[in-house]
Design a protein around this motif. Structure first.
Motif, PDB file in Angstrom:
ATOM      1  N   ASN A  16       0.864  -1.176   0.000  1.00 18.59           N
ATOM      2  CA  ASN A  16       0.000   0.000   0.000  1.00 18.59           C
ATOM      3  C   ASN A  16       0.904   1.230   0.000  1.00 18.59           C
ATOM      4  OD1 ASN A  16      -1.534   2.261   1.039  1.00 18.59           O
ATOM      5  ND2 ASN A  16      -3.020   0.841   1.893  1.00 18.59           N
ATOM      6  N   LEU A  17       0.624   2.188  -0.865  1.00 20.32           N
ATOM      7  CA  LEU A  17       1.453   3.385  -0.967  1.00 20.32           C
ATOM      8  C   LEU A  17       1.627   4.082   0.373  1.00 20.32           C
ATOM      9  CD1 LEU A  17       2.978   5.616  -2.502  1.00 20.32           C
ATOM     10  CD2 LEU A  17       0.746   6.594  -3.122  1.00 20.32           C
ATOM     11  N   ALA A  18       0.588   4.061   1.206  1.00 21.35           N
ATOM     12  CA  ALA A  18       0.668   4.771   2.492  1.00 21.35           C
ATOM     13  C   ALA A  18       1.867   4.325   3.317  1.00 21.35           C
ATOM     14  CB  ALA A  18      -0.620   4.550   3.292  1.00 21.35           C
ATOM     15  N   HIS A  19       2.222   3.048   3.218  1.00 23.37           N
ATOM     16  CA  HIS A  19       3.337   2.524   4.003  1.00 23.37           C
ATOM     17  C   HIS A  19       4.693   2.867   3.385  1.00 23.37           C
ATOM     18  CE1 HIS A  19       0.048  -0.532   5.103  1.00 23.37           C
ATOM     19  NE2 HIS A  19       0.112   0.396   6.036  1.00 23.37           N
ATOM     20  N   TYR A  20       4.683   3.388   2.165  1.00 26.87           N
ATOM     21  CA  TYR A  20       5.925   3.763   1.477  1.00 26.87           C
ATOM     22  C   TYR A  20       6.112   5.281   1.419  1.00 26.87           C
ATOM     23  CZ  TYR A  20       6.577  -1.097   0.074  1.00 26.87           C
ATOM     24  OH  TYR A  20       6.771  -2.461   0.078  1.00 26.87           O
ATOM     25  N   VAL A  21       5.146   6.025   1.967  1.00 27.64           N
ATOM     26  CA  VAL A  21       5.297   7.479   2.134  1.00 27.64           C
ATOM     27  C   VAL A  21       4.845   7.828   3.553  1.00 27.64           C
ATOM     28  CG1 VAL A  21       5.129   8.133  -0.292  1.00 27.64           C
ATOM     29  CG2 VAL A  21       3.023   7.837   1.049  1.00 27.64           C
ATOM     30  N   ALA A  22       5.199   6.968   4.490  1.00 23.08           N
ATOM     31  CA  ALA A  22       4.704   7.089   5.868  1.00 23.08           C
ATOM     32  C   ALA A  22       5.264   8.304   6.591  1.00 23.08           C
ATOM     33  CB  ALA A  22       5.025   5.819   6.644  1.00 23.08           C
ATOM     34  N   THR A  23       6.446   8.754   6.186  1.00 27.31           N
ATOM     35  CA  THR A  23       7.044   9.935   6.807  1.00 27.31           C
ATOM     36  C   THR A  23       7.102  11.071   5.794  1.00 27.31           C
ATOM     37  OG1 THR A  23       9.327   9.410   6.174  1.00 27.31           O
ATOM     38  CG2 THR A  23       8.488   8.417   8.220  1.00 27.31           C
ATOM     39  N   ARG A  24       7.182  12.284   6.302  1.00 24.12           N
ATOM     40  CA  ARG A  24       7.294  13.456   5.436  1.00 24.12           C
ATOM     41  C   ARG A  24       8.536  13.367   4.558  1.00 24.12           C
ATOM     42  NH1 ARG A  24       4.863  17.439   2.619  1.00 24.12           N
ATOM     43  NH2 ARG A  24       6.241  19.222   2.334  1.00 24.12           N
ATOM     44  N   ASP A  25       9.644  12.930   5.113  1.00 27.47           N
ATOM     45  CA  ASP A  25      10.887  12.819   4.349  1.00 27.47           C
ATOM     46  C   ASP A  25      10.744  11.840   3.190  1.00 27.47           C
ATOM     47  OD1 ASP A  25      12.135  14.675   5.946  1.00 27.47           O
ATOM     48  OD2 ASP A  25      13.253  13.202   7.136  1.00 27.47           O
ATOM     49  N   GLU A  26      10.106  10.701   3.454  1.00 23.01           N
ATOM     50  CA  GLU A  26       9.963   9.704   2.393  1.00 23.01           C
ATOM     51  C   GLU A  26       9.004  10.190   1.311  1.00 23.01           C
ATOM     52  OE1 GLU A  26       9.733   4.858   1.977  1.00 23.01           O
ATOM     53  OE2 GLU A  26       8.635   5.792   3.632  1.00 23.01           O
ATOM     54  N   LEU A  27       7.925  10.869   1.712  1.00 25.33           N
ATOM     55  CA  LEU A  27       6.992  11.431   0.741  1.00 25.33           C
ATOM     56  C   LEU A  27       7.701  12.432  -0.167  1.00 25.33           C
ATOM     57  CD1 LEU A  27       4.172  12.158  -0.429  1.00 25.33           C
ATOM     58  CD2 LEU A  27       3.967  13.813   1.441  1.00 25.33           C
ATOM     59  N   VAL A  28       8.429  13.356   0.437  1.00 29.68           N
ATOM     60  CA  VAL A  28       9.100  14.392  -0.346  1.00 29.68           C
ATOM     61  C   VAL A  28      10.140  13.778  -1.282  1.00 29.68           C
ATOM     62  CG1 VAL A  28      10.656  16.383  -0.182  1.00 29.68           C
ATOM     63  CG2 VAL A  28       8.668  16.218   1.323  1.00 29.68           C
ATOM     64  N   ALA A  29      10.874  12.789  -0.807  1.00 31.28           N
ATOM     65  CA  ALA A  29      11.895  12.152  -1.643  1.00 31.28           C
ATOM     66  C   ALA A  29      11.268  11.389  -2.807  1.00 31.28           C
ATOM     67  CB  ALA A  29      12.749  11.212  -0.793  1.00 31.28           C
ATOM     68  N   ARG A  30      10.220  10.617  -2.511  1.00 34.41           N
ATOM     69  CA  ARG A  30       9.607   9.800  -3.557  1.00 34.41           C
ATOM     70  C   ARG A  30       8.885  10.674  -4.579  1.00 34.41           C
ATOM     71  NH1 ARG A  30       9.578   4.522  -3.253  1.00 34.41           N
ATOM     72  NH2 ARG A  30       9.593   4.360  -0.975  1.00 34.41           N
ATOM     73  N   ALA A  31       8.059  11.608  -4.078  1.00 33.71           N
ATOM     74  CA  ALA A  31       7.358  12.518  -4.991  1.00 33.71           C
ATOM     75  C   ALA A  31       8.338  13.388  -5.757  1.00 33.71           C
ATOM     76  CB  ALA A  31       6.381  13.392  -4.205  1.00 33.71           C
ATOM     77  N   GLY A  32       9.393  13.811  -5.071  1.00 32.88           N
ATOM     78  CA  GLY A  32      10.382  14.662  -5.721  1.00 32.88           C
ATOM     79  C   GLY A  32      11.048  13.982  -6.900  1.00 32.88           C
ATOM     80  N   GLU A  33      11.396  12.709  -6.739  1.00 32.42           N
ATOM     81  CA  GLU A  33      12.039  12.009  -7.850  1.00 32.42           C
ATOM     82  C   GLU A  33      11.074  11.821  -9.010  1.00 32.42           C
ATOM     83  OE1 GLU A  33      15.504   8.829  -8.490  1.00 32.42           O
ATOM     84  OE2 GLU A  33      14.040   8.246  -6.947  1.00 32.42           O
ATOM     85  N   VAL A  34       9.830  11.425  -8.703  1.00 33.41           N
ATOM     86  CA  VAL A  34       8.835  11.233  -9.764  1.00 33.41           C
ATOM     87  C   VAL A  34       8.581  12.541 -10.507  1.00 33.41           C
ATOM     88  CG1 VAL A  34       6.412  10.687 -10.226  1.00 33.41           C
ATOM     89  CG2 VAL A  34       7.726   9.251  -8.661  1.00 33.41           C
ATOM     90  N   LEU A  35       8.348  13.626  -9.774  1.00 38.38           N
ATOM     91  CA  LEU A  35       8.057  14.908 -10.410  1.00 38.38           C
ATOM     92  C   LEU A  35       9.262  15.447 -11.177  1.00 38.38           C
ATOM     93  CD1 LEU A  35       5.968  16.544  -7.553  1.00 38.38           C
ATOM     94  CD2 LEU A  35       5.099  15.793  -9.781  1.00 38.38           C
ATOM     95  N   SER A  36      10.458  15.162 -10.697  1.00 39.07           N
ATOM     96  CA  SER A  36      11.650  15.616 -11.430  1.00 39.07           C
ATOM     97  C   SER A  36      11.777  14.876 -12.755  1.00 39.07           C
ATOM     98  CB  SER A  36      12.914  15.412 -10.581  1.00 39.07           C
ATOM     99  OG  SER A  36      13.249  14.041 -10.444  1.00 39.07           O
TER     100      SER A  36
END
Length: 328
Positions: free
Chosen positions: A268-288
């Motif tokens: 489940n995506l929620a468990h892979y963006v559970a922290t603010r740092d992980e969300l920003v890193a994962r979203a940041g790479e995708v958006l870049s």
């Protein structure tokens, strides 16, 4: 403001265009004017009552827009910022993206790169980060490995094909039509199986010289589950991240042993963006990747927000490729 609300669960007809009071952001929140909202199968699950949420409810877990008001203790954001977010918790803790305005916790929002426009952001947050965690975390794809991607011409499927090729893997996709096969190949699929004409398990085995694939990315569920397991090489992994055809029935875990000490996960995506740092890193790479053109996002169709029910009918009818987006 206006929103698509449901007061009961059921078919697309339960979705109603509703006028509501515009909410005020509280501490740690921002009020966003939505410019585009993504349509996802999880919205269908909430609408049908497969996933539970308090009613009445505004559907939608993903969107992009412009910050209009900033609540107290909402550091890092200001009025006029372009932002995107997704709530994939499955808890109904917040959502409401099928609307003209929504309040978003700052912990779940990210600033958009200047070159990524709202439709593209709304189309890639949930599905892009899903493809990212599947290929970069759940089963870390490497050069020389082979993956099988179901629904390879769908929103997640097209992104999975591209990210798997970025990792150097061989990609086998399954689709229902020649048109969808062409889209999957355009996204990097090395081989495409038309499951309406071929047994995908037998074809996956043939294409790998009988060995099987290292990982199957399966968003279909009930109708593909058994053959997905049968497509795996010994110690391979089935990443079952959706159930568009229904819930997989109970089975004996001994089956995993019999088929080669296989691994099964239901992420489940929620468990892979559970922290603010992980969300920003994962979203940041995708958006870049989107900003640089490395990752291509296909918007299959757009619908006016008022016609959200038609978007659901198209999604459930398998009549779509790529992503569906609602425009307020």
């Amino acid at each position: 403001m206006h929103a698509i609300q449901i007061t009961e669960t059921g078919g697309p007809e339960v979705m109603k265009w509703t006028e509501l009071a515009t909410p005020e952001p509280g501490p740690g929140e921002i009020l966003v004017r939505i410019e585009a909202a993504g349509v996802n199968f999880i919205d269908v699950y909430f609408r049908k009552g497969i996933y539970k949420m308090p009613l009445p409810a505004t559907l939608g877990v993903e969107a992009a827009g412009v910050v209009e008001k900033v609540g107290s203790e909402s550091t890092g954001f200001r009025s006029g910022d372009r932002v995107a977010w997704t709530d994939r918790s499955g808890s109904g803790a917040f959502g409401g993206s099928y609307a003209t305005h929504v309040v978003v916790p700052v912990a779940r929002a990210v600033i958009l790169p200047a070159s990524v426009e709202p439709r593209m952001a709304a189309a890639v947050m949930l599905q892009g980060m899903t493809a990212h965690y599947l290929t970069r975390s759940t089963f870390v794809l490497r050069a020389g490995q082979t993956c099988l991607v179901h629904a390879a011409a769908g929103g997640v499927g097209l992104l999975l094909c591209q990210m798997a090729k970025m990792a150097g893997a061989r990609v086998i996709g399954t689709v229902s039509t020649e048109e969808k096969a062409a889209l999957a190949r355009g996204a990097g699929a090395d081989d495409v199986i038309l499951y309406t004409q071929q047994d995908f398990e037998a074809e996956a085995r043939r294409l790998t010289g009988g060995r099987g694939v290292d990982v199957v990315y399966d968003s279909v569920g009930k109708t593909t589950f058994d053959k997905s397991l049968g497509s795996l090489a010994p110690r391979g992994m089935l990443a079952l991240f959706g159930g568009s055809s229904g819930t997989v029935p109970p089975f004996d875990p001994q089956l995993l042993n019999a088929k080669g000490s296989l691994f099964l996960t239901r992420p489940n995506l929620a468990h892979y963006v559970a922290t603010r740092d992980e969300l920003v890193a994962r979203a940041g790479e995708v958006l870049s990747w989107v900003a640089s053109g490395t990752l291509k996002v296909r918007i299959g169709a757009t619908f006016p927000l008022r016609e959200a029910a038609e978007a659901h009918r198209a999604l459930e009818g398998r009549a779509t490729t790529g992503k569906l987006v609602l425009l307020p």
